[in-house]
Scaffold this active site. Structure first.
Site, PDB file in Angstrom:
ATOM      1  N   TYR A  47       6.014  -2.010   1.150  1.00 47.22           N
ATOM      2  CA  TYR A  47       5.078  -2.928   0.921  1.00 47.22           C
ATOM      3  C   TYR A  47       4.904  -3.872   0.099  1.00 47.22           C
ATOM      4  CZ  TYR A  47       3.213   1.522   3.507  1.00 47.22           C
ATOM      5  OH  TYR A  47       3.244   2.690   4.341  1.00 47.22           O
TER       6      TYR A  47
ATOM      7  N   HIS B  22      10.544   7.887   3.157  1.00 44.54           N
ATOM      8  CA  HIS B  22       9.588   6.954   4.089  1.00 44.54           C
ATOM      9  C   HIS B  22       9.970   7.272   5.501  1.00 44.54           C
ATOM     10  CE1 HIS B  22       6.823   2.999   3.989  1.00 44.54           C
ATOM     11  NE2 HIS B  22       6.935   3.831   5.127  1.00 44.54           N
TER      12      HIS B  22
END
Ligand code: NDP
Length: 277
Positions: free
Chosen positions: A51, A107
Site C-alpha cells: 500500500y 499477503h
C-alpha cells in the site's frame, strides 16, 4: 465510547473485530484519516508494504497520543519478499516506527511461484523473534493451507480473504474454522468496485427497518457472522458511520435473507491470479 468486541485467536491473543483499512491511502492522506479514526474510537489498523503507506501509518501513530499497547497493527509480506521475509518485516517495522506488529500476514500465496511454504517457515521465525506477535495468511485456499501445514505445525491465526454479501465464501470459511483459523473479510463493502446498495436492492428494507444505512447493515452482517472487518474510508462521516454498528442487531430472518444474496461473485482477484511481484 463504543467498545469494539474482540475475537480470540488460536495463539491466545485477541484482535478488535472492527478496524480501519488503508488500501489506496498514501503516506500523506493516511495521516488525517487515522487521526480521525482514532478520535472516533478505532484501535485496529490494517496496512501492507504494497500500500506504500507504512511510513504515513507510522507517523500517524507516533503523533496520535494513543499508547502503542492500545493499538492493533497489521502489515503484510509482499510476494517478491517471500524468500526474504525477515528483512521485509524489518523494513516494514522501520517504516512504521515500531518494534513489532500485532499481526503479520503473507499477503498472497504467490501461487505461480509456489513459495508460500518457504515464506511460512520464515514467518514462524519472525514470530519467535518477537517481530510479530501473531502470524497469519491472506488469500489462501485450502491447497495453500495444506502446503504450509506440510512444513510447519504452526497454524496461521487468520486468513484474510475477500468476503461481502456477493461473495460469502461459506466453504472456505468452514474449512478455516475446521483448522482453527479466524477469517478477516477484505473488501467488506465491495472493495470500492461495486455499490452493494445498487447491486442488492433487497438490503434497503433491512436498513430501513433499523434506521441504519446499507453499509451499516452489511458491516453488521460481517460482525454477526464472526468475521473481522476493517472497512476503508477517507471520509470523516463514513468513518463514523462504519463505526456506529454496535447499537443494533440483525435477527435470524435478516441474517438468512442476507446469506441468500450470495452470488459467488468476486470483485477482486482470485488467489491463483495474485502473482504480481
Ligand atoms: P471496502 O469494502 O472497505 O470499501 C472501501 C470503499 O467503500 C471505498 O471506495 C470507500 O470510499 C467506500 N466506503 C467506505 N465506507 C462507506 C460508506 N459508509 N458508504 C459508502 N461508501 C463507503 O474495500 P477495501 O478494499 O478498502 O477493503 C478494506 C481493507 O481490506 C483495505 O483497505 C485493506 O486494508 C484490506 N484489503 C486487503 C486485501 C488483501 O489482499 N489482503 C485486498 C483488498 C483490501 P471513500 O474512501 O471515498 O469513503
Amino acid at each position: 465510547m463504543t467498545t469494539v468486541p474482540r475475537i480470540q485467536l488460536s495463539d491466545g491473543t485477541s484482535i478488535p473485530q472492527l478496524g480501519l483499512g488503508t488500501y489506496k491511502l498514501d503516506d500523506d492522506t493516511v495521516i488525517p484519516v487515522i487521526h480521525e479514526a482514532l478520535e472516533i474510537g478505532y484501535r485496529h489498523i490494517d496496512t501492507a508494504k504494497i500500500y506504500r503507506n507504512e511510513s504515513g501509518v507510522g507517523r500517524a501513530i507516533a503523533t496520535s497520543g494513543v499508547a502503542r499497547d492500545d493499538l492493533y497493527i497489521t502489515t503484510k509480506l509482499w510476494n517478491d519478499d517471500h524468500l526474504q521475509a525477515r528483512s521485509a518485516i524489518e523494513a516494514s517495522l522501520e517504516r512504521l516506527g515500531l518494534d513489532h506488529v500485532d499481526l503479520y500476514l503473507v499477503h498472497w500465496p504467490f501461487h505461480s511461484a509456489g513459495t508460500a511454504a518457504r515464506a511460512w517457515e520464515q514467518m514462524v521465525e519472525i514470530r519467535e523473534a518477537g517481530l510479530a506477535t501473531s502470524i497469519g495468511v491472506s488469500n489462501f485456499l485450502p491447497e495453500h493451507l495444506d502446503a504450509i501445514a506440510a512444513v510447519s505445525d504452526v497454524v496461521p491465526v487468520i486468513n484474510q480473504i475477500e468476503v461481502h454479501p456477493l461473495l460469502q465464501q461459506a466453504e472456505l470459511r468452514a474449512e478455516c474454522a475446521k483448522r482453527g483459523i479466524r477469517v478477516e473479510s477484505w473488501g467488506p463493502l465491495g472493495h470500492g468496485s461495486v455499490s452493494l446498495a445498487e447491486e442488492l436492492p433487497q438490503l434497503a428494507a433491512i436498513a430501513e427497518a433499523h434506521g441504519k444505512s446499507v453499509p451499516q447493515v452489511v458491516l453488521r452482517w460481517h460482525i454477526e457472522e464472526g468475521l473481522i472487518i476493517f472497512p476503508k474510508s477517507a471520509h470523516s462521516a463514513r468513518l463514523r458511520e462504519n463505526f456506529d454498528i454496535f447499537d443494533f442487531s440483525l435477527n435470524a430472518t435478516e441474517m438468512d435473507a442476507i446469506r441468500a444474496l450470495n452470488q459467488d461473485r468476486r470483485v477482486g482477484v482470485h488467489p491463483h491470479e495474485g502473482n504480481w511481484s
